[in-house]
Design a protein around this motif. Sequence first.
Motif, mmCIF file in Angstrom:
data_model
loop_
_atom_site.group_PDB
_atom_site.id
_atom_site.type_symbol
_atom_site.label_atom_id
_atom_site.label_comp_id
_atom_site.label_asym_id
_atom_site.label_seq_id
_atom_site.Cartn_x
_atom_site.Cartn_y
_atom_site.Cartn_z
ATOM 1 N N ASN A 8 0.824 -1.214 0.000
ATOM 2 C CA ASN A 8 0.000 0.000 0.000
ATOM 3 C C ASN A 8 0.857 1.263 0.000
ATOM 4 O OD1 ASN A 8 -2.276 -1.605 0.087
ATOM 5 N ND2 ASN A 8 -2.580 -1.382 2.291
ATOM 6 N N GLU A 9 2.004 1.203 0.689
ATOM 7 C CA GLU A 9 2.851 2.386 0.833
ATOM 8 C C GLU A 9 3.657 2.679 -0.425
ATOM 9 O OE1 GLU A 9 3.575 4.709 3.615
ATOM 10 O OE2 GLU A 9 1.515 4.022 3.824
ATOM 11 N N VAL A 10 4.264 1.654 -1.011
ATOM 12 C CA VAL A 10 5.175 1.895 -2.129
ATOM 13 C C VAL A 10 4.524 1.658 -3.482
ATOM 14 C CG1 VAL A 10 7.150 1.332 -0.682
ATOM 15 C CG2 VAL A 10 6.171 -0.441 -2.138
ATOM 16 N N GLY A 11 3.459 0.838 -3.524
ATOM 17 C CA GLY A 11 2.761 0.599 -4.776
ATOM 18 C C GLY A 11 3.660 -0.013 -5.835
ATOM 19 N N GLU A 12 3.273 0.165 -7.088
ATOM 20 C CA GLU A 12 4.063 -0.310 -8.218
ATOM 21 C C GLU A 12 4.752 0.890 -8.852
ATOM 22 O OE1 GLU A 12 3.574 -2.725 -12.459
ATOM 23 O OE2 GLU A 12 1.861 -2.462 -11.125
ATOM 24 N N ILE A 13 6.040 0.989 -8.636
ATOM 25 C CA ILE A 13 6.787 2.161 -9.063
ATOM 26 C C ILE A 13 7.539 1.859 -10.352
ATOM 27 C CG2 ILE A 13 8.617 3.788 -8.455
ATOM 28 C CD1 ILE A 13 7.918 3.254 -5.535
ATOM 29 N N LYS A 14 7.337 2.710 -11.343
ATOM 30 C CA LYS A 14 8.067 2.591 -12.599
ATOM 31 C C LYS A 14 8.918 3.842 -12.783
ATOM 32 C CE LYS A 14 4.585 -0.295 -14.862
ATOM 33 N NZ LYS A 14 3.656 -0.430 -16.020
ATOM 34 N N MET A 15 10.201 3.639 -12.927
ATOM 35 C CA MET A 15 11.134 4.758 -13.077
ATOM 36 C C MET A 15 12.161 4.376 -14.148
ATOM 37 S SD MET A 15 13.338 6.572 -10.027
ATOM 38 C CE MET A 15 13.825 8.294 -10.089
ATOM 39 N N TYR A 20 20.618 0.709 -7.837
ATOM 40 C CA TYR A 20 19.863 0.800 -6.583
ATOM 41 C C TYR A 20 19.754 -0.547 -5.875
ATOM 42 C CZ TYR A 20 15.572 -1.187 -8.636
ATOM 43 O OH TYR A 20 14.651 -2.015 -9.214
ATOM 44 N N VAL A 21 19.853 -1.667 -6.599
ATOM 45 C CA VAL A 21 19.768 -2.968 -5.932
ATOM 46 C C VAL A 21 21.078 -3.326 -5.237
ATOM 47 C CG1 VAL A 21 17.978 -3.849 -7.461
ATOM 48 C CG2 VAL A 21 20.388 -4.207 -8.052
ATOM 49 N N GLN A 22 22.080 -2.461 -5.322
ATOM 50 C CA GLN A 22 23.378 -2.711 -4.696
ATOM 51 C C GLN A 22 23.594 -1.873 -3.441
ATOM 52 O OE1 GLN A 22 25.512 -1.787 -8.511
ATOM 53 N NE2 GLN A 22 26.592 -3.704 -8.083
ATOM 54 N N PHE A 23 22.555 -1.229 -2.957
ATOM 55 C CA PHE A 23 22.732 -0.318 -1.832
ATOM 56 C C PHE A 23 23.387 -0.986 -0.619
ATOM 57 C CE2 PHE A 23 19.136 2.863 -3.086
ATOM 58 C CZ PHE A 23 19.954 3.349 -4.091
ATOM 59 N N HIS A 24 23.012 -2.226 -0.332
ATOM 60 C CA HIS A 24 23.588 -2.919 0.824
ATOM 61 C C HIS A 24 24.704 -3.889 0.427
ATOM 62 C CE1 HIS A 24 20.255 -1.446 3.403
ATOM 63 N NE2 HIS A 24 21.096 -1.687 4.387
ATOM 64 N N ASP A 25 25.239 -3.720 -0.780
ATOM 65 C CA ASP A 25 26.392 -4.550 -1.156
ATOM 66 C C ASP A 25 27.565 -4.255 -0.223
ATOM 67 O OD1 ASP A 25 24.988 -5.719 -3.156
ATOM 68 O OD2 ASP A 25 26.336 -5.101 -4.780
ATOM 69 N N ALA A 41 16.760 18.550 -2.804
ATOM 70 C CA ALA A 41 15.302 18.498 -2.933
ATOM 71 C C ALA A 41 14.925 18.025 -4.323
ATOM 72 C CB ALA A 41 14.719 19.889 -2.685
ATOM 73 N N GLY A 42 14.011 17.057 -4.403
ATOM 74 C CA GLY A 42 13.520 16.591 -5.694
ATOM 75 C C GLY A 42 14.440 15.651 -6.431
ATOM 76 N N ALA A 43 15.487 15.153 -5.773
ATOM 77 C CA ALA A 43 16.482 14.320 -6.453
ATOM 78 C C ALA A 43 15.988 12.914 -6.756
ATOM 79 C CB ALA A 43 17.759 14.257 -5.622
ATOM 80 N N GLY A 44 14.872 12.505 -6.134
ATOM 81 C CA GLY A 44 14.340 11.160 -6.360
ATOM 82 C C GLY A 44 14.605 10.197 -5.223
ATOM 83 N N LYS A 45 14.930 10.730 -4.042
ATOM 84 C CA LYS A 45 15.274 9.882 -2.890
ATOM 85 C C LYS A 45 14.111 8.987 -2.482
ATOM 86 C CE LYS A 45 16.203 13.508 -0.357
ATOM 87 N NZ LYS A 45 15.994 14.570 -1.361
ATOM 88 N N SER A 46 12.914 9.563 -2.394
ATOM 89 C CA SER A 46 11.739 8.786 -1.968
ATOM 90 C C SER A 46 11.413 7.686 -2.968
ATOM 91 C CB SER A 46 10.531 9.708 -1.798
ATOM 92 O OG SER A 46 10.754 10.664 -0.786
ATOM 93 N N THR A 47 11.462 8.031 -4.241
ATOM 94 C CA THR A 47 11.111 7.051 -5.276
ATOM 95 C C THR A 47 12.074 5.884 -5.287
ATOM 96 O OG1 THR A 47 10.133 8.787 -6.643
ATOM 97 C CG2 THR A 47 10.709 6.726 -7.742
ATOM 98 N N ILE A 48 13.363 6.184 -5.236
ATOM 99 C CA ILE A 48 14.337 5.105 -5.354
ATOM 100 C C ILE A 48 14.398 4.261 -4.085
ATOM 101 C CG2 ILE A 48 16.517 6.127 -4.531
ATOM 102 C CD1 ILE A 48 17.593 5.133 -7.398
ATOM 103 N N SER A 49 14.117 4.855 -2.923
ATOM 104 C CA SER A 49 14.078 4.060 -1.690
ATOM 105 C C SER A 49 12.868 3.131 -1.691
ATOM 106 C CB SER A 49 14.053 4.968 -0.453
ATOM 107 O OG SER A 49 12.881 5.761 -0.408
ATOM 108 N N ALA A 50 11.737 3.597 -2.234
ATOM 109 C CA ALA A 50 10.552 2.745 -2.350
ATOM 110 C C ALA A 50 10.805 1.604 -3.337
ATOM 111 C CB ALA A 50 9.347 3.575 -2.794
ATOM 112 N N MET A 51 11.496 1.903 -4.421
ATOM 113 C CA MET A 51 11.855 0.863 -5.389
ATOM 114 C C MET A 51 12.745 -0.194 -4.734
ATOM 115 S SD MET A 51 12.648 3.126 -8.800
ATOM 116 C CE MET A 51 13.402 1.721 -9.623
ATOM 117 N N TYR A 52 13.665 0.269 -3.909
ATOM 118 C CA TYR A 52 14.574 -0.658 -3.228
ATOM 119 C C TYR A 52 13.798 -1.578 -2.283
ATOM 120 C CZ TYR A 52 18.645 -2.282 -0.568
ATOM 121 O OH TYR A 52 19.607 -3.053 0.040
#
Length: 494
Positions: A13-20, A60-65, A81-92
Motif C-alpha cells: 500500500n505504501e510503495v505501490g508499483e513504481i516505474k522509473m 539501486y539494488v546494490q545499496f547494501h552490497d 530536494a527533488g532528487a528522487g530519494k523517496s522514489t528510489i528508496s521505495a523501489m529498493y
Amino acid sequence: MSFLAKTRLHLRNEVGEIKMPARPTTMVIDMQNSTDANPENGSHGASKTIFGRDVEEISYVQFHDPLKDEVPRHVMILGEAGAGKSTISAMYCSAVADGNVETLRSVELVHYVQAAHLHNNSTANAFDLLFTEQMTCDPMTELTENERRAGAKWLNQNSGKLLLTIDGLDQCLDNFAVNSLPKTDQQNNSRISKTIAKIMGGNIWRGAYILTTSRWNIYWNFTAEQKPNKVIGMRGLDDGNLRLAASGHSVDGDRMIDQLVDTSPKLLNLCRNPMFLKYMTNVFRTNSENLPDCISGLVSAFFRNFFRMSSEKYGDITRLAYHGMLKNLFVFSRCYLENLGINPKDLNDFLSAGANPEKDQDIANSFDDIFAFSHQTMQEFCCALHVASLDRSNMKRFISNDLNENGLELTRQFFYGLILNDKVTNPMRKFLTGLKTPIRDCREMLFEELFNMVTDGTIRDISTVRLLYECGDDTIKKMKQHVQRVTINSGDLL
C-alpha cells in the motif's frame, strides 16, 4: 491475518508499483575527507552543504552490497530536494521484498515509513511509533492487540531479518540531537528523532538493516555512532536518462533538451534533478520560447501555471506553508487546517489527501482528512511567498534569524530570487501586490544580508554562490564591487 502478512500488505500500500525507467545516477560517497562547516567556524547563515567524494557508481539494488568486505547495516541516501530519494528508496524496498537484492535475501520483513508521517508522541515506544501507528490508517492493516504483541516479540527475536526504511529524516518534527544519546532499551519513551537515532545507532533492533534518506545538511547532525556505514549520493540524470525522462512528461524531450543546451546550459544542469525536470516540462509546454534560468524562476513559472485560486485562497495556501515550515511540518490534519481558518476543499490544487499527521493535530478518522503539499519544494516556495507578505519588523527578524536556519535553505533561495531578481519578480507581480513591506524595503534588507556574507571581501560558502545566482545579473554586478576573492572547497562543487 498475521503480523507479518499485514506488514507485507502495508508495504504494498505504501510503495505501490513504481516505474522509473529513467533513474538518477547513484554513487557511493566517501564523506571521510569532508569537514563540518558550522557557521561558527566562518560561514554566514545556513551551514555549508558538503557533498563528499564520489567513489563508484552503483545500481539501486546494490545499496547494501559489501563495503570493505562487510555488508553495511545502515545505508543513507543523500540528495538535494527533488532528487528522487523517496522514489528510489521505495523501489529498493520492493526489490528486497521480492527477493531481488542478493545481499538481503535473509530479510523476511520490509517496512517503509515516511518520517513526516510519524506522530509527535512522546509516550510511544519504537514499535508503536513505527509500526502500530503507521498501520492504523488502513483497516486492512490495523494491528489487533495480540498482533501488536506478537509483532514486537518477533522483532526482538528476529531484528536481523528486518529492513527498515525511513524516508525523509530532514522532515522529522524535532531536530536530531548533536550530542550522544543514552543507550536505552526499546520500551523507554522518546521523541521521534531520538528513537530513530537510537535505531540508527544500533541501540534498538540491533542487527536490523536500515535505509534512510535525507537532504545533505542533516548528515552533520549525527554522532559517529548514528552515522551510516555507507552513504549513497543522488547525482541526477545523465544525458541519456535526461532525454528519456523529459520525453516521459508528454513533451518533445529532445527538442526541449536541445533548446536548453543552446540557450541555458545552467538550467539544463538543474533539470538533471527529476522534480525540477518535471517543473520544466510543464513550463516548456506552455511557453517554450521564454524559459526561466534559475530555481526560483522555474518554480514560480510552474506555480503560475498551476495556481488558479482567488487572492484569499492564495493567502491561505502560503500561510499554511509558512506555519508548516516553521514547525518542520509537512502533513496536516483537517482539524489543523480549520484551526488556521482554512477549508481544505478550497485548496485541492495544492494539497493531496492521504497521509498520517502529527500527534498534536487531533488525528482525523478518515484517510481523506489528512493533507500534504504535492511536493516539499512547493511548500517551500509558498512559504517564501508568505515571507514577502510579512510586516517590516517580522520580516527583518525572519530574514536575519529563521531564514538562515538549516531546513530553510531552499525557501531562502526562493525568497531572494522573488525579491531581488527582476526576471522572477516581474511575472509574479500579481502575487506580490498589497504587501505590508514594499519591495524596495525588502530589497534593502536582503542586500544588507548579502553584504554581511562577504564582510571581508571573500565568498567561502557554495550556498552564497547559489544565492547570488538566484538574485540575478543586476544583483551580481552590485555585489562584485564588494567581492575580492572566492574560496570554496572543491568538494562542495561536485
